[in-house]
Write an enzyme that holds these catalytic residues in place. Structure first.
Site, PDB file in Angstrom:
ATOM      1  N   PRO A 145       0.840  -1.204   0.000  1.00 54.35           N
ATOM      2  CA  PRO A 145       0.000   0.000   0.000  1.00 54.35           C
ATOM      3  C   PRO A 145       0.873   1.251   0.000  1.00 54.35           C
ATOM      4  O   PRO A 145       1.486   1.599   1.007  1.00 54.35           O
ATOM      5  CB  PRO A 145      -0.805  -0.127   1.295  1.00 54.35           C
ATOM      6  CG  PRO A 145       0.026  -1.000   2.175  1.00 54.35           C
ATOM      7  CD  PRO A 145       0.778  -1.929   1.276  1.00 54.35           C
ATOM      8  N   ASP A 205       5.851   2.169   2.081  1.00 54.59           N
ATOM      9  CA  ASP A 205       4.945   1.047   2.309  1.00 54.59           C
ATOM     10  C   ASP A 205       4.247   1.275   3.650  1.00 54.59           C
ATOM     11  O   ASP A 205       4.881   1.219   4.703  1.00 54.59           O
ATOM     12  CB  ASP A 205       5.740  -0.263   2.320  1.00 54.59           C
ATOM     13  CG  ASP A 205       4.853  -1.497   2.410  1.00 54.59           C
ATOM     14  OD1 ASP A 205       3.688  -1.380   2.831  1.00 54.59           O
ATOM     15  OD2 ASP A 205       5.349  -2.594   2.066  1.00 54.59           O
ATOM     16  N   HIS A 206       2.933   1.520   3.600  1.00 51.15           N
ATOM     17  CA  HIS A 206       2.207   1.867   4.823  1.00 51.15           C
ATOM     18  C   HIS A 206       2.040   0.688   5.777  1.00 51.15           C
ATOM     19  O   HIS A 206       1.602   0.864   6.922  1.00 51.15           O
ATOM     20  CB  HIS A 206       0.834   2.447   4.475  1.00 51.15           C
ATOM     21  CG  HIS A 206       0.393   3.541   5.392  1.00 51.15           C
ATOM     22  ND1 HIS A 206       0.890   3.729   6.652  1.00 51.15           N
ATOM     23  CD2 HIS A 206      -0.521   4.537   5.220  1.00 51.15           C
ATOM     24  CE1 HIS A 206       0.319   4.749   7.230  1.00 51.15           C
ATOM     25  NE2 HIS A 206      -0.545   5.268   6.378  1.00 51.15           N
ATOM     26  N   ARG A 207       2.374  -0.522   5.335  1.00 51.33           N
ATOM     27  CA  ARG A 207       2.370  -1.662   6.256  1.00 51.33           C
ATOM     28  C   ARG A 207       3.542  -1.541   7.230  1.00 51.33           C
ATOM     29  O   ARG A 207       3.464  -2.006   8.381  1.00 51.33           O
ATOM     30  CB  ARG A 207       2.498  -2.977   5.491  1.00 51.33           C
ATOM     31  CG  ARG A 207       1.365  -3.304   4.545  1.00 51.33           C
ATOM     32  CD  ARG A 207       1.668  -4.556   3.738  1.00 51.33           C
ATOM     33  NE  ARG A 207       2.876  -4.405   2.932  1.00 51.33           N
ATOM     34  CZ  ARG A 207       3.418  -5.371   2.200  1.00 51.33           C
ATOM     35  NH1 ARG A 207       2.844  -6.584   2.184  1.00 51.33           N
ATOM     36  NH2 ARG A 207       4.505  -5.152   1.491  1.00 51.33           N
ATOM     37  N   VAL A 242       5.684   1.522   7.439  1.00 50.75           N
ATOM     38  CA  VAL A 242       5.987   2.888   7.847  1.00 50.75           C
ATOM     39  C   VAL A 242       4.689   3.649   8.109  1.00 50.75           C
ATOM     40  O   VAL A 242       3.848   3.787   7.214  1.00 50.75           O
ATOM     41  CB  VAL A 242       6.797   3.616   6.745  1.00 50.75           C
ATOM     42  CG1 VAL A 242       7.166   5.023   7.201  1.00 50.75           C
ATOM     43  CG2 VAL A 242       8.047   2.820   6.390  1.00 50.75           C
TER      44      VAL A 242
END
Length: 447
Positions: free
Chosen positions: A241, A417-419, A421
């Protein structure tokens, strides 16, 4: 009495599960005598152009594939006529006493460790300084297969020395249907340049590119680096994401620092650019924001944080986009980083980047500013948590001490990567980076 036999060399996996490679050119001909680790062919994988060393010492008996052919890993590409001294297994390991190269044991398995010569691409023969080939661990050997008896053509005259040129120039010549033997090189030492090939097309009727019957379309096969990059970008875009944040920074102080360094004798001969300073700033900012230097491991359901930085630099090449990386970039001084960036760029443009340099990256930079672009939403290099896009440095009106002034500004675009960070972590990293580029003295507060 010395016995001879025919041994096949099968195309090896040249990097991280690649399934095929294209034969670009042969450096040997049928009947040539070759030595262990002598370069025999040049092939293009989905990542880079690689020179193949010979795993045998002997005579070339047959070339099974022609230049321009895409070959699957594990398929025979060349056969050698070898005697006992030149026999090795598919990975380049020797077989004592004339034992078949497809199996069996040999004394080298019991040999004590010794200092060894490095091989060329990571799969070929490893040679001890004593001159005797040493066998790799059996777990690394290629699967043995039934040895097909090749058809051995009559001995051919040794091939003439191939005209000197770079891989991108040879590809251009192939695309245009031009025989480099007919082109005169104007580069250093007679090197054939892109301009030489283009000039030759003006005096030679080259075949046109593949077009439709109506002549309104041009079709180019998707292969090599372009095919690999496309698959990697699609996988990244639909797996991680992406979140992108932007920051515009007054980099006047950085540009002034750059001008001073260029006039400093300590940096004489070094190529210094905004990318050099920005890369160093990224390495400093990561010290306080290590989550951006990490990877999501889906198989183990773990977040892997790296305690080193392999800094990827996106490079536009004639074969497409590649992202080679500088190993342990966080350990380099500014001068060392400058040298590494210069070598990385020149190697990538020449199409000589090795598969090892294209793997193992931990965070990347793409310098879109060189194309006059201010900002964008870069896609993550697969397996990495963040990528930074550097925009062009432009003069713009800026408020300084409540006064309007003309300053040099740059836009930074950070995708992560929002998973891995969170928004706060990404924002803090971008803010630290902006602080360094806005005032390089801020580095003193971060180290």
């Amino acid at each position: 009495m010395t016995a001879t036999m025919i041994k096949e060399f099968r195309l090896p996996d040249l990097g991280e599960g690649l399934t095929e490679s294209e034969i670009l050119s042969w450096k040997v001909a049928v009947g040539d005598t070759v030595t262990l680790n002598q370069v025999i062919a040049e092939v293009e994988t989905a990542k880079a152009v690689v020179e193949l060393p010979s795993p045998f010492a002997g005579t070339v008996a047959a070339l099974h594939e022609q230049p321009g052919t895409v070959v699957e890993v594990g398929k025979p590409i060349v056969s050698f006529e070898v005697d006992d001294a030149g026999i090795s297994n598919g990975n380049g390991a020797p077989v004592a006493g004339g034992t078949s190269a497809d199996g069996g044991s040999d004394d080298a398995d019991q040999a004590s460790p010794a200092k060894r010569e490095p091989n060329l691409v990571g799969y070929g023969a490893v040679v001890e300084h004593s001159g005797r080939p040493a066998r790799r661990a059996r777990s690394q050997q290629q699967p043995a297969g039934p040895a097909a008896e090749p058809v051995i053509p009559q001995r051919a005259e040794p091939a003439a020395e191939r005209p000197r040129s770079t891989p991108p120039v040879r590809k251009l010549a192939r695309d245009l249907g031009i025989d480099l033997e007919q082109v005169s090189g104007t580069g250093p030492g007679g090197l054939i340049t892109r301009e030489d090939v283009q000039a030759f097309t003006g005096t030679t009727e080259a075949p046109s590119a593949p077009v439709s019957q109506e002549g309104r379309e041009t079709r180019t096969p998707i292969k090599g680096v372009r095919k690999f990059t496309a698959a990697a970008m699609v996988a990244s875009a639909f797996t991680a994401p992406h979140v992108t944040e932007f920051l515009t920074v007054d980099v006047t102080a950085t540009m002034e620092l750059l001008a001073r360094l260029k006039g400093n004798k300590a940096f004489e001969g070094y190529k210094l650019t905004p990318l050099t300073i920005a890369a160093k700033a990224v390495l400093v900012a990561l010290r306080n924001n290590p989550t951006l230097n990490s990877r999501w491991d889906e198989s183990s359901q773990e977040i892997i944080q790296f305690n080193y930085v392999n800094l990827g630099i996106a490079a536009a090449t004639p074969r497409g986009l590649t992202v080679p990386n500088i190993k342990d970039a966080d350990q380099l001084t500014l001068r060392e980083l400058s040298t590494a960036l210069t070598e990385l760029t020149e190697t990538a443009r020449a199409g000589k980047t090795s598969p090892a340099d294209l793997s193992g990256g931990t965070i990347s930079i793409t310098n879109i500013g060189v194309f006059g672009i201010d900002a964008g939403t870069p896609i993550l290099n697969p397996g990495e948590a963040a990528i930074l896009a550097l925009g062009a440095v432009r003069k713009a009106p800026w408020v300084v001490d409540d006064q309007l002034a003309v300053r040099q500004v740059m836009s930074l675009s950070l995708s992560f990567d929002h998973r891995l960070v969170d928004g706060e972590q990404g924002s803090r990293f971008l803010a630290d980076l902006g602080a360094i580029l806005g005032d390089p003295a801020m580095v003193m507060t971060m180290i």
